[in-house]
Design a protein around this motif. Structure first.
Motif, PDB file in Angstrom:
ATOM      1  N   THR A  17       3.098  13.882  10.031  1.00 32.58           N
ATOM      2  CA  THR A  17       3.217  12.816   9.045  1.00 32.58           C
ATOM      3  C   THR A  17       3.891  13.267   7.756  1.00 32.58           C
ATOM      4  O   THR A  17       4.110  12.456   6.870  1.00 32.58           O
ATOM      5  N   LEU A  18       4.239  14.522   7.633  1.00 32.03           N
ATOM      6  CA  LEU A  18       4.925  14.995   6.433  1.00 32.03           C
ATOM      7  C   LEU A  18       6.381  14.542   6.489  1.00 32.03           C
ATOM      8  O   LEU A  18       7.282  15.287   6.785  1.00 32.03           O
ATOM      9  N   LYS A  19       6.589  13.286   6.233  1.00 30.36           N
ATOM     10  CA  LYS A  19       7.904  12.671   6.319  1.00 30.36           C
ATOM     11  C   LYS A  19       8.423  12.316   4.946  1.00 30.36           C
ATOM     12  O   LYS A  19       7.685  12.206   3.992  1.00 30.36           O
ATOM     13  N   ASP A  20       9.692  12.060   4.896  1.00 31.83           N
ATOM     14  CA  ASP A  20      10.342  11.576   3.694  1.00 31.83           C
ATOM     15  C   ASP A  20       9.789  10.191   3.367  1.00 31.83           C
ATOM     16  O   ASP A  20       9.532   9.392   4.259  1.00 31.83           O
ATOM     17  N   ASP A  21       9.625   9.883   2.099  1.00 34.31           N
ATOM     18  CA  ASP A  21       9.101   8.577   1.697  1.00 34.31           C
ATOM     19  C   ASP A  21       9.939   7.415   2.215  1.00 34.31           C
ATOM     20  O   ASP A  21       9.449   6.309   2.349  1.00 34.31           O
ATOM     21  N   ASN A  22      11.210   7.647   2.516  1.00 31.51           N
ATOM     22  CA  ASN A  22      12.081   6.567   2.973  1.00 31.51           C
ATOM     23  C   ASN A  22      11.667   6.031   4.342  1.00 31.51           C
ATOM     24  O   ASN A  22      12.024   4.924   4.705  1.00 31.51           O
ATOM     25  N   THR A  23      10.909   6.812   5.131  1.00 27.36           N
ATOM     26  CA  THR A  23      10.493   6.328   6.447  1.00 27.36           C
ATOM     27  C   THR A  23       9.279   5.412   6.354  1.00 27.36           C
ATOM     28  O   THR A  23       8.945   4.741   7.316  1.00 27.36           O
ATOM     29  N   VAL A  34      -0.578  -1.174   6.404  1.00 24.37           N
ATOM     30  CA  VAL A  34       0.837  -1.237   6.033  1.00 24.37           C
ATOM     31  C   VAL A  34       1.327   0.160   5.688  1.00 24.37           C
ATOM     32  O   VAL A  34       0.791   0.812   4.779  1.00 24.37           O
ATOM     33  N   PHE A  35       2.322   0.642   6.458  1.00 22.88           N
ATOM     34  CA  PHE A  35       2.897   1.950   6.144  1.00 22.88           C
ATOM     35  C   PHE A  35       3.459   1.933   4.726  1.00 22.88           C
ATOM     36  O   PHE A  35       4.129   0.988   4.325  1.00 22.88           O
ATOM     37  N   GLY A  36       3.157   2.968   3.977  1.00 22.15           N
ATOM     38  CA  GLY A  36       3.619   3.059   2.598  1.00 22.15           C
ATOM     39  C   GLY A  36       2.605   2.525   1.597  1.00 22.15           C
ATOM     40  O   GLY A  36       2.783   2.696   0.394  1.00 22.15           O
ATOM     41  N   ALA A  37       1.526   1.896   2.078  1.00 21.85           N
ATOM     42  CA  ALA A  37       0.496   1.379   1.166  1.00 21.85           C
ATOM     43  C   ALA A  37      -0.207   2.556   0.487  1.00 21.85           C
ATOM     44  O   ALA A  37      -0.448   3.593   1.107  1.00 21.85           O
ATOM     45  N   PRO A  38      -0.545   2.420  -0.787  1.00 25.24           N
ATOM     46  CA  PRO A  38      -1.225   3.513  -1.486  1.00 25.24           C
ATOM     47  C   PRO A  38      -2.665   3.681  -0.994  1.00 25.24           C
ATOM     48  O   PRO A  38      -3.301   2.722  -0.535  1.00 25.24           O
ATOM     49  N   LYS A  39      -3.149   4.891  -1.094  1.00 27.27           N
ATOM     50  CA  LYS A  39      -4.519   5.203  -0.683  1.00 27.27           C
ATOM     51  C   LYS A  39      -5.524   4.316  -1.420  1.00 27.27           C
ATOM     52  O   LYS A  39      -6.547   3.929  -0.863  1.00 27.27           O
ATOM     53  N   ALA A  54      -0.375  16.113   2.303  1.00 30.44           N
ATOM     54  CA  ALA A  54      -0.871  15.157   3.299  1.00 30.44           C
ATOM     55  C   ALA A  54      -2.390  15.261   3.407  1.00 30.44           C
ATOM     56  O   ALA A  54      -2.965  16.332   3.246  1.00 30.44           O
ATOM     57  N   HIS A  55      -3.005  14.116   3.656  1.00 34.53           N
ATOM     58  CA  HIS A  55      -4.451  14.044   3.800  1.00 34.53           C
ATOM     59  C   HIS A  55      -4.792  13.154   4.980  1.00 34.53           C
ATOM     60  O   HIS A  55      -4.146  12.120   5.189  1.00 34.53           O
ATOM     61  N   LEU A  56      -5.820  13.546   5.720  1.00 37.22           N
ATOM     62  CA  LEU A  56      -6.293  12.747   6.841  1.00 37.22           C
ATOM     63  C   LEU A  56      -7.670  12.211   6.487  1.00 37.22           C
ATOM     64  O   LEU A  56      -8.569  12.970   6.118  1.00 37.22           O
ATOM     65  N   TYR A  57      -7.812  10.900   6.591  1.00 33.77           N
ATOM     66  CA  TYR A  57      -9.063  10.225   6.277  1.00 33.77           C
ATOM     67  C   TYR A  57      -9.569   9.474   7.492  1.00 33.77           C
ATOM     68  O   TYR A  57      -8.789   9.079   8.357  1.00 33.77           O
ATOM     69  N   ALA A  77      -3.522   8.808   8.062  1.00 33.14           N
ATOM     70  CA  ALA A  77      -2.855   9.921   7.396  1.00 33.14           C
ATOM     71  C   ALA A  77      -2.086   9.378   6.198  1.00 33.14           C
ATOM     72  O   ALA A  77      -1.418   8.341   6.298  1.00 33.14           O
ATOM     73  N   PHE A  78      -2.192  10.078   5.095  1.00 33.24           N
ATOM     74  CA  PHE A  78      -1.477   9.719   3.879  1.00 33.24           C
ATOM     75  C   PHE A  78      -0.596  10.889   3.471  1.00 33.24           C
ATOM     76  O   PHE A  78      -1.056  12.027   3.415  1.00 33.24           O
ATOM     77  N   THR A  79       0.669  10.606   3.236  1.00 32.61           N
ATOM     78  CA  THR A  79       1.604  11.589   2.734  1.00 32.61           C
ATOM     79  C   THR A  79       2.018  11.147   1.341  1.00 32.61           C
ATOM     80  O   THR A  79       2.449  10.006   1.159  1.00 32.61           O
ATOM     81  N   LYS A  80       1.848  12.027   0.384  1.00 32.26           N
ATOM     82  CA  LYS A  80       2.141  11.709  -1.017  1.00 32.26           C
ATOM     83  C   LYS A  80       1.449  10.414  -1.433  1.00 32.26           C
ATOM     84  O   LYS A  80       2.037   9.541  -2.055  1.00 32.26           O
ATOM     85  N   ASN A  81       0.199  10.282  -0.996  1.00 34.96           N
ATOM     86  CA  ASN A  81      -0.664   9.161  -1.360  1.00 34.96           C
ATOM     87  C   ASN A  81      -0.254   7.823  -0.731  1.00 34.96           C
ATOM     88  O   ASN A  81      -0.683   6.768  -1.172  1.00 34.96           O
TER      89      ASN A  81
END
Length: 143
Positions: A17-23, A34-39, A54-57, A77-81
């Motif tokens: 899940t350590l992807k670029d924010d553009n994905t 929703v992908f990209g939604a804030p934590k 990255a964090h897994l909840y 999974a959250f990458t950069k929140n």
């Protein structure tokens, strides 16, 4: 012990899940996530694994309802929140209902020897039946 096994099996998933924010394209998954939604848009998250940015909840399984399906866990999974992936495990032999739901909502899957896979609406869905029992793990990943 079961929790340790679940966490160890999700570590590769977390690294993926350590992807670029553009994905993270604000794609809606299961009409709930929703992908990209804030934590901060999720309630009652329980931290399982922390890995750099990255964090897994774990999300309470009661947050999701699909007729006939019972959930063992929902991992987010959250990458950069930002929400970057979801993995769901069924329980009590309800994988067949989840597979039917996926087919009804996303069409016919591509089949491999061990999985069913869809790539629709900027989402890759991987349904993998467990080798023992009658349950499955389903992952939703941004494309």
């Amino acid at each position: 012990m079961k929790t340790l096994i679940i966490i160890l099996t999700t570590l590769p998933f977390l690294s993926f899940t350590l992807k670029d924010d553009n994905t993270l394209n604000n794609t809606n998954v299961l009409e709930k996530f929703v992908f990209g939604a804030p934590k901060s848009s999720f309630k009652d998250l329980a931290l399982e694994v922390e890995n750099k940015s990255a964090h897994l909840y774990t999300i309470n399984p009661a947050e999701l309802s699909i007729p006939g399906v019972e959930f063992e866990y929902i991992h987010a999974a959250f990458t950069k929140n930002k929400l970057s992936a979801i993995t769901i495990s069924t329980k009590n032999s309800t994988r067949g209902y989840f597979l039917k739901y996926l087919k009804d909502n996303y069409g016919a899957p591509a089949k491999t020897s061990t999985t069913y896979e869809w790539e629709v609406k900027n989402v890759r869905i991987v349904y993998e039946p467990y080798k023992t029992g009658h349950d499955a793990s389903v992952s939703f990943l941004p494309v």
